[in-house]
Design an enzyme around this catalytic site. Structure first.
Site, PDB file in Angstrom:
ATOM      1  N   MET A  27       0.385 -52.654 -11.963  1.00 18.75           N
ATOM      2  CA  MET A  27      -0.477 -53.291 -12.982  1.00 18.75           C
ATOM      3  C   MET A  27      -1.726 -53.854 -12.329  1.00 18.75           C
ATOM      4  SD  MET A  27       2.395 -55.414 -15.026  1.00 18.75           S
ATOM      5  CE  MET A  27       3.901 -54.629 -15.602  1.00 18.75           C
ATOM      6  N   ASP A  56      10.239 -46.679 -22.219  1.00 21.14           N
ATOM      7  CA  ASP A  56      10.049 -47.801 -21.294  1.00 21.14           C
ATOM      8  C   ASP A  56       9.775 -49.087 -22.060  1.00 21.14           C
ATOM      9  OD1 ASP A  56       9.507 -49.441 -19.133  1.00 21.14           O
ATOM     10  OD2 ASP A  56       7.671 -48.393 -18.510  1.00 21.14           O
ATOM     11  N   GLY A  63       7.890 -57.445 -18.233  1.00 24.95           N
ATOM     12  CA  GLY A  63       9.285 -57.104 -18.460  1.00 24.95           C
ATOM     13  C   GLY A  63       9.889 -58.072 -19.466  1.00 24.95           C
ATOM     14  N   SER A  91      13.748 -50.285 -13.415  1.00 30.15           N
ATOM     15  CA  SER A  91      12.394 -50.717 -13.066  1.00 30.15           C
ATOM     16  C   SER A  91      12.487 -51.921 -12.141  1.00 30.15           C
ATOM     17  CB  SER A  91      11.625 -51.109 -14.334  1.00 30.15           C
ATOM     18  OG  SER A  91      10.526 -51.916 -13.967  1.00 30.15           O
ATOM     19  N   GLY A 105      14.444 -52.432 -16.947  1.00 28.05           N
ATOM     20  CA  GLY A 105      14.184 -53.408 -15.890  1.00 28.05           C
ATOM     21  C   GLY A 105      15.135 -54.574 -15.955  1.00 28.05           C
ATOM     22  N   ASP A 137       6.381 -50.204 -11.347  1.00 20.63           N
ATOM     23  CA  ASP A 137       5.296 -50.568 -12.264  1.00 20.63           C
ATOM     24  C   ASP A 137       4.090 -51.108 -11.508  1.00 20.63           C
ATOM     25  OD1 ASP A 137       6.348 -50.079 -14.935  1.00 20.63           O
ATOM     26  OD2 ASP A 137       7.844 -51.592 -14.429  1.00 20.63           O
ATOM     27  N   MET A 172       5.993 -45.848 -24.549  1.00 20.77           N
ATOM     28  CA  MET A 172       6.184 -47.288 -24.333  1.00 20.77           C
ATOM     29  C   MET A 172       6.792 -47.903 -25.600  1.00 20.77           C
ATOM     30  SD  MET A 172       5.138 -48.156 -21.233  1.00 20.77           S
ATOM     31  CE  MET A 172       5.420 -49.908 -21.493  1.00 20.77           C
ATOM     32  N   HIS A 193       4.618 -45.790 -12.261  1.00 24.95           N
ATOM     33  CA  HIS A 193       3.986 -45.953 -13.575  1.00 24.95           C
ATOM     34  C   HIS A 193       2.698 -46.747 -13.398  1.00 24.95           C
ATOM     35  CE1 HIS A 193       4.455 -47.908 -17.869  1.00 24.95           C
ATOM     36  NE2 HIS A 193       3.402 -47.116 -17.796  1.00 24.95           N
ATOM     37  N   HIS A 200      11.863 -46.855 -10.975  1.00 27.42           N
ATOM     38  CA  HIS A 200      10.589 -46.922 -11.678  1.00 27.42           C
ATOM     39  C   HIS A 200       9.776 -48.057 -11.069  1.00 27.42           C
ATOM     40  CE1 HIS A 200       8.217 -46.469 -15.469  1.00 27.42           C
ATOM     41  NE2 HIS A 200       8.080 -47.790 -15.413  1.00 27.42           N
ATOM     42  N   MET A 246      -0.249 -48.606 -14.671  1.00 31.91           N
ATOM     43  CA  MET A 246      -0.860 -49.274 -15.832  1.00 31.91           C
ATOM     44  C   MET A 246      -2.185 -49.828 -15.347  1.00 31.91           C
ATOM     45  SD  MET A 246       2.592 -51.041 -17.285  1.00 31.91           S
ATOM     46  CE  MET A 246       3.429 -50.806 -15.728  1.00 31.91           C
TER      47      MET A 246
END
Ligand code: DX5
Ligand code: ZN
Length: 225
Positions: A38, A178, A147, A10, A200, A36, A140, A67, A34, A69
């Site tokens: 957010m 994850d 992280g 990640s 990550g 992320d 999750m 991913h 990956h 979020m």
């Protein structure tokens, strides 16, 4: 079915001023990274967005596992697809019509994943564990948003239960985990049934990310043989 344990770094823990450099450090030993995303609404943190994904697409041929979020994921599927994502995973908690969202992601030629928060009952995943219903289920193992958190022990049983649901339905969807995965727990996570292992800080905060990925993959794969 491909039963290999694969570490998927990640980039949340990479150096954001040197993302290309950090990606090059693991490119030789990983197929996917990956990413992320957010929004400060679904999770109490902000990360990166479409322009960064677009720029990264120009510097690597790796598979982009994006991913989301974010609330209203349906509003951003096209943008992340166009930016170069190969797979988009959204949170089941954020989607009113998850089946339609999977359909939309697939119609753009991408793989579709469904993520579940640690507080959500895994029963909601039942329809998505049916054969062909989605391409990845992401369990999750920390509260999404940051992280470097500790792995939640409760995740092992959740992974095992989802593994069973997928196997009972002969689903070939990847089972992802994850959050908080590192050398100490990757064997247990793999034994529980996860194969797409997002990591990550374990990778990017280590001195030698490439060696760390090799070690994680070896430990994970050894544990299931
Ligand atoms: C957390 C993110 C994770 C995060 C994992 O909300 O979804 O992908 O980067 O980081 P580590 O492996 O450090 O827990
Ligand atoms: Zn993630």
């Amino acid at each position: 079915m491909n039963n290999e344990v694969k570490t998927v770094p990640s980039i949340l823990s990479a150096d954001f001023a040197n993302l290309e450099k950090d990606i090059k450090r693991i490119e030789g030993v990983c197929e996917s990274i990956h990413i992320d995303i957010m929004d400060g609404h679904y999770v109490p943190n902000l990360s990166i967005g479409v322009p960064v994904v677009k720029s990264l697409r120009k510097v690597t041929g790796m598979t982009f596992d994006t991913h989301l979020m974010i609330t209203n994921p349906e509003d951003f599927i096209e943008a992340f697809a166009k930016a170069g994502s190969d797979m988009i995973t959204f949170h089941i908690e954020c989607s009113k019509e998850p089946e339609a969202l999977i359909e939309k992601i697939r119609s753009l030629g991408l793989k579709a994943g469904v993520a579940i928060h640690p507080d959500t009952d895994i029963k909601v995943l039942e329809p998505f564990t049916k054969k062909g219903a989605c391409d990845l289920i992401l369990v999750m193992s920390v509260n999404p948003g940051f992280g470097e958190q500790s792995f939640m022990e409760s995740a092992y049983d959740r992974i095992k239960a989802v593994r069973k649901m997928l196997d009972d339905n002969s689903s070939e969807a990847l089972l992802a985990v994850d959050g908080g995965v590192r050398g100490e727990n990757i064997a247990k996570v793999s034994k529980a049934g996860a194969r797409h292992i997002v990591a990550g800080s374990a990778v990017f905060k280590s001195e030698d990310p490439e060696a760390t990925v090799k070690e994680l993959n070896k430990t994970g794969n050894d544990s299931i043989r």
